[in-house]
Scaffold this motif. Sequence first.
Motif, PDB file in Angstrom:
ATOM      1  N   ASP A 154       0.812  -1.211   0.000  1.00  0.00           N
ATOM      2  CA  ASP A 154       0.000   0.000   0.000  1.00  0.00           C
ATOM      3  C   ASP A 154       0.848   1.264   0.000  1.00  0.00           C
ATOM      4  N   ALA A 155       2.096   1.157  -0.425  1.00  0.00           N
ATOM      5  CA  ALA A 155       2.981   2.319  -0.450  1.00  0.00           C
ATOM      6  C   ALA A 155       2.465   3.383  -1.408  1.00  0.00           C
ATOM      7  N   ASP A 156       1.685   2.979  -2.427  1.00  0.00           N
ATOM      8  CA  ASP A 156       1.157   3.931  -3.387  1.00  0.00           C
ATOM      9  C   ASP A 156      -0.187   4.516  -2.957  1.00  0.00           C
ATOM     10  N   ALA A 157      -0.714   4.109  -1.805  1.00  0.00           N
ATOM     11  CA  ALA A 157      -2.022   4.576  -1.337  1.00  0.00           C
ATOM     12  C   ALA A 157      -1.894   5.875  -0.555  1.00  0.00           C
ATOM     13  N   LEU A 158      -2.571   6.890  -1.038  1.00  0.00           N
ATOM     14  CA  LEU A 158      -2.669   8.150  -0.320  1.00  0.00           C
ATOM     15  C   LEU A 158      -3.780   8.037   0.720  1.00  0.00           C
ATOM     16  N   LEU A 159      -4.812   7.244   0.375  1.00  0.00           N
ATOM     17  CA  LEU A 159      -5.945   7.014   1.267  1.00  0.00           C
ATOM     18  C   LEU A 159      -6.505   5.629   0.981  1.00  0.00           C
ATOM     19  N   LYS A 160      -6.797   4.901   2.019  1.00  0.00           N
ATOM     20  CA  LYS A 160      -7.510   3.624   1.925  1.00  0.00           C
ATOM     21  C   LYS A 160      -8.402   3.577   3.152  1.00  0.00           C
ATOM     22  N   ALA A 161      -9.716   3.719   2.926  1.00  0.00           N
ATOM     23  CA  ALA A 161     -10.615   3.866   4.071  1.00  0.00           C
ATOM     24  C   ALA A 161     -11.995   3.294   3.761  1.00  0.00           C
ATOM     25  N   PRO A 162     -12.696   2.857   4.812  1.00  0.00           N
ATOM     26  CA  PRO A 162     -14.067   2.381   4.626  1.00  0.00           C
ATOM     27  C   PRO A 162     -15.001   3.553   4.301  1.00  0.00           C
ATOM     28  N   VAL A 184     -13.120  13.599  -4.928  1.00  0.00           N
ATOM     29  CA  VAL A 184     -11.922  13.569  -4.089  1.00  0.00           C
ATOM     30  C   VAL A 184     -11.717  14.955  -3.500  1.00  0.00           C
ATOM     31  N   ALA A 185     -11.444  14.994  -2.203  1.00  0.00           N
ATOM     32  CA  ALA A 185     -11.129  16.252  -1.526  1.00  0.00           C
ATOM     33  C   ALA A 185      -9.699  16.186  -0.999  1.00  0.00           C
ATOM     34  N   CYS A 186      -8.995  17.268  -1.156  1.00  0.00           N
ATOM     35  CA  CYS A 186      -7.641  17.433  -0.620  1.00  0.00           C
ATOM     36  C   CYS A 186      -7.548  18.854  -0.049  1.00  0.00           C
ATOM     37  N   ASN A 187      -6.780  19.002   0.986  1.00  0.00           N
ATOM     38  CA  ASN A 187      -6.505  20.338   1.516  1.00  0.00           C
ATOM     39  C   ASN A 187      -7.781  21.105   1.870  1.00  0.00           C
ATOM     40  N   GLY A 188      -8.827  20.365   2.284  1.00  0.00           N
ATOM     41  CA  GLY A 188     -10.060  21.005   2.721  1.00  0.00           C
ATOM     42  C   GLY A 188     -11.023  21.406   1.627  1.00  0.00           C
ATOM     43  N   GLU A 189     -10.761  20.994   0.378  1.00  0.00           N
ATOM     44  CA  GLU A 189     -11.699  21.341  -0.694  1.00  0.00           C
ATOM     45  C   GLU A 189     -11.788  20.238  -1.731  1.00  0.00           C
ATOM     46  N   VAL A 198      -0.407  18.982  -6.213  1.00  0.00           N
ATOM     47  CA  VAL A 198       0.933  18.499  -5.891  1.00  0.00           C
ATOM     48  C   VAL A 198       0.979  17.986  -4.456  1.00  0.00           C
ATOM     49  N   ARG A 199       0.292  18.644  -3.574  1.00  0.00           N
ATOM     50  CA  ARG A 199       0.230  18.251  -2.166  1.00  0.00           C
ATOM     51  C   ARG A 199      -1.233  18.001  -1.813  1.00  0.00           C
ATOM     52  N   CYS A 200      -1.528  16.817  -1.300  1.00  0.00           N
ATOM     53  CA  CYS A 200      -2.908  16.455  -0.961  1.00  0.00           C
ATOM     54  C   CYS A 200      -2.967  16.084   0.516  1.00  0.00           C
ATOM     55  N   LEU A 201      -3.269  17.078   1.350  1.00  0.00           N
ATOM     56  CA  LEU A 201      -3.384  16.842   2.786  1.00  0.00           C
ATOM     57  C   LEU A 201      -4.813  16.433   3.133  1.00  0.00           C
ATOM     58  N   ALA A 202      -4.943  15.574   4.114  1.00  0.00           N
ATOM     59  CA  ALA A 202      -6.242  15.113   4.630  1.00  0.00           C
ATOM     60  C   ALA A 202      -7.192  14.702   3.506  1.00  0.00           C
ATOM     61  N   PRO A 203      -6.784  13.734   2.663  1.00  0.00           N
ATOM     62  CA  PRO A 203      -7.644  13.319   1.565  1.00  0.00           C
ATOM     63  C   PRO A 203      -8.927  12.640   2.060  1.00  0.00           C
ATOM     64  N   ALA A 204      -9.981  12.802   1.270  1.00  0.00           N
ATOM     65  CA  ALA A 204     -11.266  12.167   1.561  1.00  0.00           C
ATOM     66  C   ALA A 204     -11.954  11.870   0.238  1.00  0.00           C
ATOM     67  N   VAL A 205     -12.891  10.927   0.269  1.00  0.00           N
ATOM     68  CA  VAL A 205     -13.682  10.590  -0.916  1.00  0.00           C
ATOM     69  C   VAL A 205     -15.154  10.652  -0.527  1.00  0.00           C
ATOM     70  N   LEU A 206     -15.930  11.357  -1.352  1.00  0.00           N
ATOM     71  CA  LEU A 206     -17.381  11.449  -1.178  1.00  0.00           C
ATOM     72  C   LEU A 206     -18.052  10.739  -2.344  1.00  0.00           C
ATOM     73  N   ILE A 207     -19.131  10.040  -2.076  1.00  0.00           N
ATOM     74  CA  ILE A 207     -19.893   9.376  -3.127  1.00  0.00           C
ATOM     75  C   ILE A 207     -21.117  10.243  -3.432  1.00  0.00           C
ATOM     76  N   ASN A 208     -21.254  10.608  -4.708  1.00  0.00           N
ATOM     77  CA  ASN A 208     -22.295  11.539  -5.142  1.00  0.00           C
ATOM     78  C   ASN A 208     -23.387  10.815  -5.924  1.00  0.00           C
ATOM     79  N   PRO A 209     -24.658  11.175  -5.689  1.00  0.00           N
ATOM     80  CA  PRO A 209     -25.763  10.567  -6.437  1.00  0.00           C
ATOM     81  C   PRO A 209     -25.949  11.238  -7.798  1.00  0.00           C
ATOM     82  N   ASN A 210     -26.129  10.433  -8.824  1.00  0.00           N
ATOM     83  CA  ASN A 210     -26.451  10.940 -10.164  1.00  0.00           C
ATOM     84  C   ASN A 210     -25.501  12.033 -10.638  1.00  0.00           C
ATOM     85  N   GLY A 211     -24.234  11.921 -10.261  1.00  0.00           N
ATOM     86  CA  GLY A 211     -23.224  12.862 -10.734  1.00  0.00           C
ATOM     87  C   GLY A 211     -23.271  14.241 -10.095  1.00  0.00           C
TER      88      GLY A 211
END
Length: 153
Positions: free
Chosen positions: A30-38, A98-103, A129-142
């Motif tokens: 997982d060295a290439d993973a910036l984020l891996k989360a449930p 995908v969110a990085c750096n609070g946005e 270039v720098r992605c702090l505190a990454p998160a992923v949101l799932i969006n309905p219908n785009g």
Amino acid sequence: MHRPSRTASFVLGGLAAATLVTGTAAIAADADALLKAPLQGSILSDPPLFGATRGGAPWQIGTSEAKLELDGTVKVTIAGLLIPGVGVGQVRNVTATVACNGERVATTAAVPLSAAGNAQIKDDVTLPVRCLAPAVLINPNGNANVYIAATGH
């Protein structure tokens, strides 16, 4: 003072080496993973995240995961993303933002959401270039302004 036998020292050394090699392999995988989360389904009391509001219904989700790699590859496995007693409602497809750096910084292409609430997203996005505190949101219908699931516990 008791000194360990040569055999015991050899066995303990072997166990330590095996643990080190196994641990290193797990880290390297997982060295290439910036984020891996449930993923967690959104509920009506969830706050806005990165400018997106939670869906207008309580969403439940089975064991699901989002992975974001350093090169911008987004992999999401969604299982059982449903509104209790309703199913998927009017949601026919989902995207991952995908969110990085609070946005919010990128959104994947839409993929179908099955009637059972299952979907697989695999797409490449451009990350800052720098992605702090990454998160992923799932969006309905785009709709990247709404989320029905997000990474977290």
